[in-house]
Design a protein around this motif. Structure first.
Motif, PDB file in Angstrom:
ATOM      1  N   THR A  47       0.589  -1.280  -0.224  1.00  0.00           N
ATOM      2  CA  THR A  47      -0.214  -0.131  -0.169  1.00  0.00           C
ATOM      3  C   THR A  47       0.796   1.086   0.164  1.00  0.00           C
ATOM      4  O   THR A  47       0.108   2.624  -0.327  1.00  0.00           O
ATOM      5  CB  THR A  47      -0.978   0.300   1.150  1.00  0.00           C
ATOM      6  N   ALA A  72      -6.347  -1.446  -6.320  1.00  0.00           N
ATOM      7  CA  ALA A  72      -5.605  -0.583  -7.139  1.00  0.00           C
ATOM      8  C   ALA A  72      -6.371   0.095  -7.467  1.00  0.00           C
ATOM      9  O   ALA A  72      -6.116   1.275  -8.380  1.00  0.00           O
ATOM     10  CB  ALA A  72      -4.248  -1.383  -7.568  1.00  0.00           C
ATOM     11  N   PRO A 117       1.513   0.516  -8.623  1.00  0.00           N
ATOM     12  CA  PRO A 117       0.738  -0.816  -8.001  1.00  0.00           C
ATOM     13  C   PRO A 117       0.963  -1.929  -8.555  1.00  0.00           C
ATOM     14  O   PRO A 117       1.924  -3.075  -7.624  1.00  0.00           O
ATOM     15  CB  PRO A 117      -0.973  -0.473  -7.680  1.00  0.00           C
ATOM     16  N   GLU A 173      -2.467   4.397 -12.433  1.00  0.00           N
ATOM     17  CA  GLU A 173      -3.388   3.539 -11.326  1.00  0.00           C
ATOM     18  C   GLU A 173      -3.947   2.639 -12.050  1.00  0.00           C
ATOM     19  O   GLU A 173      -5.037   2.288 -12.117  1.00  0.00           O
ATOM     20  CB  GLU A 173      -3.548   4.903 -10.148  1.00  0.00           C
TER      21      GLU A 173
END
Length: 158
Positions: free
Chosen positions: A35, A87, A103, A155
Motif C-alpha cells: 500500500t 488498486a 501498484p 493507477e
C-alpha cells in the motif's frame, strides 16, 4: 455432539491464533509495502491493516478446508488479490518506502523480493508471462536504486 463441535471450534481458533501470532507481523509488513504507507507511527498503515484483516478473515473462514495447504501462502495470495482489486480505486501512496512505484510494480517487488515467491508462481498468480514479471521487477529495482526516475502514476490494475 455439541461438546465435540465446541472442542473442534476451540481447536480451530487456537490453531488460527497461533498462525496469526507467527505470521501476522510479516504479512502486515508485506501489506504495508504494497500500500506504500508509512509503517510509523503506529496506525499510519490503516489501509494495509484493512487489507490484512480481510485476507485473514478469508483464511479463517476457509481454515477447515485448507487440507494441508499452507495458510501463509493462502493468506498472501488473498492479500495480493485484494490489493490488485483495490488498486483500481486510485489510492495514492502516502510516503511509504515503495511510494515511487506503481501498484503493479509494488506487487511484483513485494512478492518476488520480500516474500520470495518464485517467478513462475508470481506470473501465475498475476496472470502475466514470466518475462513480463522479470521486466517489471527489473524496472522496480532500477527505480528503487535511483538509476531510473519514479514511474509515472498509472493507477491501472496490477
Amino acid at each position: 455432539m455439541r461438546e465435540r463441535q465446541a472442542g473442534r471450534q476451540r481447536r480451530r481458533a487456537q490453531e488460527f491464533e497461533a498462525f496469526v501470532a507467527g505470521a501476522g507481523g510479516r504479512l502486515l509488513r508485506a501489506a504495508t509495502l504494497l500500500t506504500a504507507e508509512p509503517a510509523r507511527p503506529p496506525g499510519a498503515n490503516e489501509r494495509a491493516q484493512r487489507l490484512l484483516t480481510a485476507a485473514l478473515a478469508r483464511t479463517y473462514a476457509d481454515w477447515d478446508r485448507l487440507h494441508g495447504e499452507d495458510p501463509y501462502n493462502r493468506t498472501r495470495q488473498d492479500l495480493a488479490a485484494r490489493f490488485a482489486r483495490e488498486a483500481w480505486r486510485h489510492h495514492q501512496p502516502r510516503g511509504g518506502l515503495l511510494a515511487g512505484l506503481t501498484p503493479q510494480e509494488r506487487l511484483v517487488l513485494v512478492l518476488r523480493l520480500h516474500e520470495g515467491v518464485p517467478e513462475e508462481q508470481t506470473a501465475a498468480l498475476l496472470g502475466l508471462p514470466a518475462d513480463r514479471i522479470r521486466a517489471i521487477l527489473n524496472r522496480s529495482v532500477a527505480t528503487m536504486r535511483g538509476t531510473r526516475g519514479p514511474t509515472v502514476r498509472r493507477e491501472a490494475a496490477p
